[in-house]
Enzyme design. Structure first.
Site: not given
Ligand code: CA
Length: 558
Positions: A180, A192, A198, A223, A226, A245-246, A263
């Site tokens: 999922d 996407d 960066g 990312d 990071e 959070h994501e 959040m």
């Molecule tokens: Ca970044």
């Protein structure tokens, strides 16, 4: 002062797609205002387009509502009315003074690392959620910053923040099993339409549950530019915090405007927990999945209500008055109940109990002379009774907001609430806190220098008075029809759970979730005493009452 370009042209859809895929968007200096022109204005516009403050095509995969947002700028690089309108809504959403100008405070916030999910307050698919509770996830790839085992542990911990407060479960499966939630660590353009930028800036983004994110639904991208870290203190960006959070987005939550919530859009260092606002949001979608258990008969012959405290996870200490008016102690050591232990004294009230540290218990009772008496466990033996004076017309409410801190509350002969505290080295005098009480007070602390007290008033409603660290509030009427003193406990910052006996002798529950009070929940039972309540962990409550047979009964929430 720059002037408006006479050559300004409308930005085409294709140009907007191009512009919002460029990520050089944090303006370099403060002071921009309507009428200004130049590359810094374009950067500001990129920022506002990217994070959902102006109509832009990149918002669509996030399920964001563009209707109601500012129109795109007539020309990139020209600070027009649309740009000012978007900047004002950015300032409003983030609790900044609404100036419509790029002032210092606004620029400072824009420079903070954050989530790439847009902030728009209204979502087409707001409230969209998974139509199942057992979700799967898989890794398309891993970050080279960490071992795969470190990443797996961090991701599982992040999912655990949400499974702890909902019925949701999360299981890793191979990519071939069509998970999922697909987890990727990717840099720059990763296909996407929302390119990463960066180091710094956007740290990660995720897509809403189906149908919100389309083919990307639930997917979570980090990312790779990071430096991901699992150490505390962090040696890079904390993966548990950002993943937690994501995954909130992947489960259907938008950004919180509460600075300090998981959040909240901006990253401020490791924050590996959900706050009241996060819990309220996720439980509105999926429910708590938690329930009440009991009643468990714990025996004894009680001639009073119960005092209860906890000095560790899965530890409970109960205190009652027996038929000989002595204080008796029964405790749960994590695997079984022990006691009853006779602790002596001659009590004319129910005992009260609190713990301010590991293996520490403080109990308070009213004696035959109506004074308050104190007996405590220091980790190896019981000490007391210590006579603390006063003239009590009720039992005691007690709380502790720090190590070696005690706050006691009683009803005096004038029916006012009186407060006496131990500051670590000496006892205060008695402070008159007013009110007209028809019960003993109850007290709890959910954070440093915070105290909440509850009493029954002359109208039999529950009343609330609290100390915020600098002053006492007035009395807040919380309604209800009480036939006992209230009890209170707290399992998280800014969380309160109150219990009372109602007119039907059942136990009733009312709670504060950090932003509002619930109604009254009927928990049943037939009580012949006021309830007692304590919490030893997040989402855990233990209550104790005396039944019609004078036995002690236990009901708990887990
Ligand atoms: Ca970044």
């Amino acid at each position: 002062m720059a002037t408006r370009s006479k050559k300004a042209k409308t930005v085409s859809e294709a140009e907007l797609v191009q512009l919002t895929s460029e990520k050089d968007y944090v303006p370099q200096s403060a002071g921009l205002a309507e009428g200004d022109q130049g590359p810094d204005v374009a950067r500001l516009q990129h920022y506002l387009l990217d994070f959902g403050y102006m109509q832009a095509p990149n918002l669509e995969p996030f399920g964001a509502e563009t209707r109601g947002l500012a129109e795109p700028p007539a020309a990139m690089g020209v600070f027009d009315d649309n740009t000012a309108q978007a900047l004002e809504s950015f300032q409003q959403f983030n609790g900044l003074p609404v100036t419509g100008k790029l002032d210092e405070a606004t620029l400072e916030l824009m420079n903070k690392p954050r989530c790439g999910f847009p902030d728009v307050a209204e979502f087409v698919l707001q409230g969209s959620k998974w139509n199942k509770t057992h979700l799967t996830y898989g890794y398309q790839n891993f970050t080279p910053d960490l071992t795969q085992a470190q990443t797996r542990t961090a991701i599982a911990q992040a999912f655990g923040l949400w499974s702890a407060v909902t019925p949701l479960t999360f299981t890793e499966v191979p990519m071939g099993s069509n998970p999922d939630i697909v987890i990727r660590f990717v840099a720059g353009n990763h296909g996407d339409g929302n390119n990463f930028d960066g180091p710094g800036g956007v740290l990660a983004h995720a897509y809403y549950p189906p149908p919100g994110g389309g083919a990307l639904a639930g997917d979570t991208h980090f990312d790779e530019a990071e430096t991901w870290s699992v150490n505390l203190p962090a040696s890079g960006i904390d993966l548990v915090t950002v993943a937690g959070h994501e995954f909130g987005h992947a489960l259907g939550l938008a950004h919180s405007q509460v600075n300090g919530a998981l959040m909240y859009a901006y990253y401020g260092g490791p924050h590996r927990k959900v706050e009241a606002d996060d819990i309220a949001g996720i439980q509105a979608l999926y429910g708590s999945g938690k329930k009440w258990y009991g009643w468990e008969n714990l025996g004894g012959i009680l001639t009073s209500g119960i005092g209860v405290s906890s000095w560790a996870a899965n530890r409970l200490d109960c205190f009652v008055r027996g038929t000989d008016n002595r204080m008796y102690h029964k405790w749960w050591n994590g695997s079984s109940w022990l006691g009853w232990e006779n602790l002596g004294g001659i009590l004319t009230s129910a005992p009260a109990a609190v713990s301010w540290g590991p293996n520490r218990i403080d109990t308070f009772v009213r004696g035959t002379d109506n004074r308050m008496y104190h007996k405590w466990w220091n980790g190896s033996s019981w000490l007391g009774w210590e006579n603390l004076g006063g003239v009590l017309t009720s039992g005691i409410g007690v709380s502790s907001w720090a190590t070696n801190r005690l706050d006691t509350f009683v009803r005096g002969t004038d029916n006012r609430m009186w407060h006496k505290w131990w500051n670590g080295s000496s006892w205060s005098g008695w402070e008159n806190l007013g009110g007209i009480l028809t019960s003993a007070p109850a007290a709890v602390s959910w954070g440093p220098n915070r105290i909440d007290t509850f009493v029954r008033g002359t109208d039999n409603a529950m009343w609330h008075k609290w100390w915020n660290g600098s002053s006492w509030s007035g009395w807040e009427n919380l309604g209800g029809v009480l036939t006992s003193a209230p009890a209170v406990c707290s399992w998280a910052a800014n969380r309160l759970d109150c219990f009372v006996r109602g007119a039907d002798n059942a136990m009733w529950h009312k709670w504060w979730n950090g932003s509002s009070w619930s109604g009254w929940e009927n928990l049943g039972g037939v009580l012949t005493s006021e309830p007692a309540a304590v919490s030893w962990g997040a989402n855990r409550i233990d209550t104790f009452v005396r039944g019609t047979d004078n036995r002690m009964y236990h009901k708990w929430y887990a």
